[in-house]
Design a protein around this motif. Structure first.
Motif, mmCIF file in Angstrom:
data_model
loop_
_atom_site.group_PDB
_atom_site.id
_atom_site.type_symbol
_atom_site.label_atom_id
_atom_site.label_comp_id
_atom_site.label_asym_id
_atom_site.label_seq_id
_atom_site.Cartn_x
_atom_site.Cartn_y
_atom_site.Cartn_z
ATOM 1 N N ALA A 31 11.883 -30.564 -2.488
ATOM 2 C CA ALA A 31 11.627 -29.143 -2.248
ATOM 3 C C ALA A 31 12.455 -28.326 -3.223
ATOM 4 O O ALA A 31 13.608 -28.653 -3.512
ATOM 5 C CB ALA A 31 11.975 -28.774 -0.807
ATOM 6 N N VAL A 53 9.492 -18.205 -1.976
ATOM 7 C CA VAL A 53 8.661 -19.343 -1.585
ATOM 8 C C VAL A 53 9.368 -20.643 -1.967
ATOM 9 O O VAL A 53 9.992 -20.741 -3.022
ATOM 10 C CB VAL A 53 7.284 -19.256 -2.272
ATOM 11 C CG1 VAL A 53 6.478 -20.539 -2.071
ATOM 12 C CG2 VAL A 53 6.518 -18.044 -1.750
ATOM 13 N N TYR A 66 5.652 -22.921 0.946
ATOM 14 C CA TYR A 66 6.152 -22.519 2.270
ATOM 15 C C TYR A 66 6.759 -21.119 2.173
ATOM 16 O O TYR A 66 7.659 -20.870 1.366
ATOM 17 C CB TYR A 66 7.194 -23.518 2.765
ATOM 18 C CG TYR A 66 6.592 -24.790 3.319
ATOM 19 C CD1 TYR A 66 6.478 -24.994 4.693
ATOM 20 C CD2 TYR A 66 6.110 -25.784 2.469
ATOM 21 C CE1 TYR A 66 5.920 -26.162 5.200
ATOM 22 C CE2 TYR A 66 5.548 -26.948 2.970
ATOM 23 C CZ TYR A 66 5.457 -27.129 4.336
ATOM 24 O OH TYR A 66 4.894 -28.278 4.850
ATOM 25 N N THR A 92 5.141 -30.777 14.167
ATOM 26 C CA THR A 92 4.544 -29.683 13.406
ATOM 27 C C THR A 92 3.685 -28.840 14.327
ATOM 28 O O THR A 92 2.796 -29.361 15.002
ATOM 29 C CB THR A 92 3.687 -30.229 12.248
ATOM 30 O OG1 THR A 92 4.514 -31.047 11.402
ATOM 31 C CG2 THR A 92 3.092 -29.093 11.432
ATOM 32 N N ALA A 108 -2.562 -22.605 9.482
ATOM 33 C CA ALA A 108 -1.172 -22.540 9.020
ATOM 34 C C ALA A 108 -0.338 -23.464 9.905
ATOM 35 O O ALA A 108 -0.728 -23.790 11.026
ATOM 36 C CB ALA A 108 -0.641 -21.112 9.081
ATOM 37 N N TRP A 109 0.811 -23.883 9.391
ATOM 38 C CA TRP A 109 1.659 -24.776 10.172
ATOM 39 C C TRP A 109 3.131 -24.546 9.870
ATOM 40 O O TRP A 109 3.490 -24.009 8.819
ATOM 41 C CB TRP A 109 1.287 -26.242 9.941
ATOM 42 C CG TRP A 109 1.580 -26.744 8.546
ATOM 43 C CD1 TRP A 109 2.715 -27.332 8.082
ATOM 44 C CD2 TRP A 109 0.687 -26.697 7.421
ATOM 45 N NE1 TRP A 109 2.612 -27.666 6.753
ATOM 46 C CE2 TRP A 109 1.373 -27.276 6.322
ATOM 47 C CE3 TRP A 109 -0.611 -26.215 7.245
ATOM 48 C CZ2 TRP A 109 0.793 -27.382 5.066
ATOM 49 C CZ3 TRP A 109 -1.181 -26.323 5.977
ATOM 50 C CH2 TRP A 109 -0.481 -26.909 4.923
ATOM 51 N N GLN A 110 3.948 -24.969 10.812
ATOM 52 C CA GLN A 110 5.402 -24.868 10.678
ATOM 53 C C GLN A 110 6.021 -26.138 11.235
ATOM 54 O O GLN A 110 5.611 -26.637 12.292
ATOM 55 C CB GLN A 110 5.932 -23.662 11.461
ATOM 56 C CG GLN A 110 7.440 -23.517 11.412
ATOM 57 C CD GLN A 110 7.939 -22.410 12.333
ATOM 58 O OE1 GLN A 110 7.196 -21.912 13.183
ATOM 59 N NE2 GLN A 110 9.189 -22.013 12.177
ATOM 60 N N HIS A 111 6.989 -26.687 10.531
ATOM 61 C CA HIS A 111 7.713 -27.863 11.022
ATOM 62 C C HIS A 111 8.770 -27.384 12.014
ATOM 63 O O HIS A 111 9.733 -26.699 11.634
ATOM 64 C CB HIS A 111 8.321 -28.629 9.856
ATOM 65 C CG HIS A 111 7.298 -29.087 8.860
ATOM 66 N ND1 HIS A 111 6.289 -29.958 9.188
ATOM 67 C CD2 HIS A 111 7.113 -28.766 7.545
ATOM 68 C CE1 HIS A 111 5.528 -30.171 8.128
ATOM 69 N NE2 HIS A 111 6.003 -29.461 7.121
ATOM 70 N N LEU A 121 13.309 -25.909 4.777
ATOM 71 C CA LEU A 121 11.978 -25.520 5.257
ATOM 72 C C LEU A 121 12.021 -24.823 6.610
ATOM 73 O O LEU A 121 10.976 -24.439 7.145
ATOM 74 C CB LEU A 121 11.070 -26.750 5.348
ATOM 75 C CG LEU A 121 10.783 -27.485 4.034
ATOM 76 C CD1 LEU A 121 9.921 -28.715 4.281
ATOM 77 C CD2 LEU A 121 10.114 -26.550 3.018
ATOM 78 N N ARG A 124 9.964 -21.421 8.029
ATOM 79 C CA ARG A 124 8.949 -21.202 7.006
ATOM 80 C C ARG A 124 7.595 -21.709 7.492
ATOM 81 O O ARG A 124 7.525 -22.616 8.333
ATOM 82 C CB ARG A 124 9.325 -21.908 5.698
ATOM 83 C CG ARG A 124 10.564 -21.319 5.026
ATOM 84 C CD ARG A 124 10.893 -22.053 3.733
ATOM 85 N NE ARG A 124 12.053 -21.456 3.076
ATOM 86 C CZ ARG A 124 11.987 -20.445 2.220
ATOM 87 N NH1 ARG A 124 10.809 -19.941 1.901
ATOM 88 N NH2 ARG A 124 13.077 -19.942 1.683
ATOM 89 N N VAL A 125 6.538 -21.151 6.936
ATOM 90 C CA VAL A 125 5.184 -21.525 7.312
ATOM 91 C C VAL A 125 4.365 -21.734 6.048
ATOM 92 O O VAL A 125 4.576 -21.072 5.032
ATOM 93 C CB VAL A 125 4.539 -20.435 8.213
ATOM 94 C CG1 VAL A 125 4.403 -19.120 7.461
ATOM 95 C CG2 VAL A 125 3.195 -20.886 8.764
ATOM 96 N N ALA A 126 3.444 -22.701 6.116
ATOM 97 C CA ALA A 126 2.518 -22.962 5.014
ATOM 98 C C ALA A 126 1.103 -22.650 5.473
ATOM 99 O O ALA A 126 0.768 -22.814 6.653
ATOM 100 C CB ALA A 126 2.617 -24.419 4.569
#
Length: 291
Positions: A31, A53, A66, A92, A108-111, A121, A124-126
């Protein structure tokens, strides 16, 4: 190629090797800060806009951007009950996305339970690339996937002798081809149209796009499907190959200085993960929006 997909150094089929005494883990994630302003558009509105980002390189996948939650427009993310487990990053959580008159699920997803070593991360969201209308760096639309800073293309001019044959028929012959070197791939040799027997090429409807070179059209040669291709209007970085033609050495015979070329292992491009199935429509939409 990029850092972690195709045959990149962090991919599962790397063409090179790390010179270390101890073996590396089978999977290495990397990352880094993107250091570019990136924006996401959906429903005719900007749903994310950030200069902070983080780009995640994961083996076998395109890089993923992210965004800090603080840089996502309030009310855009709609929590879902769906949860999955990432093999390295844990639980996730998934979201729908809504803006304007548009909504979409699993976008969208977030860990949610990151291990300490992946704290970069956190919060953060992707966004799923295909679920959104568009991604931008500054005011330029980016297609295919988040731009990979480790993907490089170089063009070199040469006087080598290149001949393309289909059995006894000479399809192309030139002493001034262009070599296109793309990170992670064997060289691709492009021939000017005046040195090609165009009558031997049958244009087909199939088109693909490369996020780094543009929209490609294909040709069959005497029943050999997709034996040649061309970028009619290659992007500025490789504009010199615009209109030139390249040939697949596993479908017709390609000789370079009398040496027969072979298709090297790992050279076929296969879309990965959440971006699977991307086609030329995204590129055509981008070009229409520019015009």
């Amino acid at each position: 190629m990029g850092l972690a997909w195709q045959q990149g150094p962090l991919s599962t089929k790397a063409v090179g090797q790390f010179l270390t005494a101890a073996p590396l883990p089978e999977r290495l994630l990397f990352a880094e800060p993107l250091r570019r302003r990136m924006r996401v558009r959906f429903g005719g509105e900007w749903v994310a806009d950030s200069e902070d980002v983080v780009l995640l390189h994961e083996p076998g996948r395109y890089p993923v951007a992210y965004f800090p939650l603080a840089d996502v427009r309030a009310g855009t993310l709609v929590p879902e009950e769906r949860t999955t487990t990432h093999p390295d990053l844990g639980a996730t959580s998934w979201f729908g996305v809504g803006a304007g008159e548009s909504t979409t699920r699993h976008a969208a997803w977030q860990h949610a339970d990151l291990p300490p070593h992946a704290a970069v991360l956190r919060d953060r969201v992707a966004f799923a690339w295909r679920a959104m209308e568009a991604f931008y760096e500054e005011d330029d639309r980016i297609v295919g996937h988040a731009a990979d800073p480790y993907h490089r293309l170089d063009i070199r001019h040469t006087s080598r002798h290149l001949v393309v044959r289909d059995r006894d028929r000479v399809i192309a012959e030139t002493r001034h081809p262009i070599a296109l070197y793309e990170s992670g791939f064997a060289p691709r040799w492009y021939v000017p149209r005046e040195d090609v027997d165009i009558a031997a090429l049958t244009p087909v409807e199939n088109r693909t796009f490369c996020p780094y070179k543009g929209l490609a059209g294909y040709f069959d040669i005497n029943g050999h499907k997709g034996a040649a291709w061309s970028y009619p209007e290659a992007w500025p970085e490789v504009a010199e190959v615009s209109g030139w033609i390249s040939f697949e050495p596993d479908r017709v015979d390609v000789y370079l200085d009398d040496r027969k070329l072979e298709q090297e292992p790992g050279q076929s491009v296969v879309p990965h993960g959440i971006d699977r199935g991307l086609g030329p429509d995204e590129l055509l939409t981008r070009d229409r929006s520019r015009s």
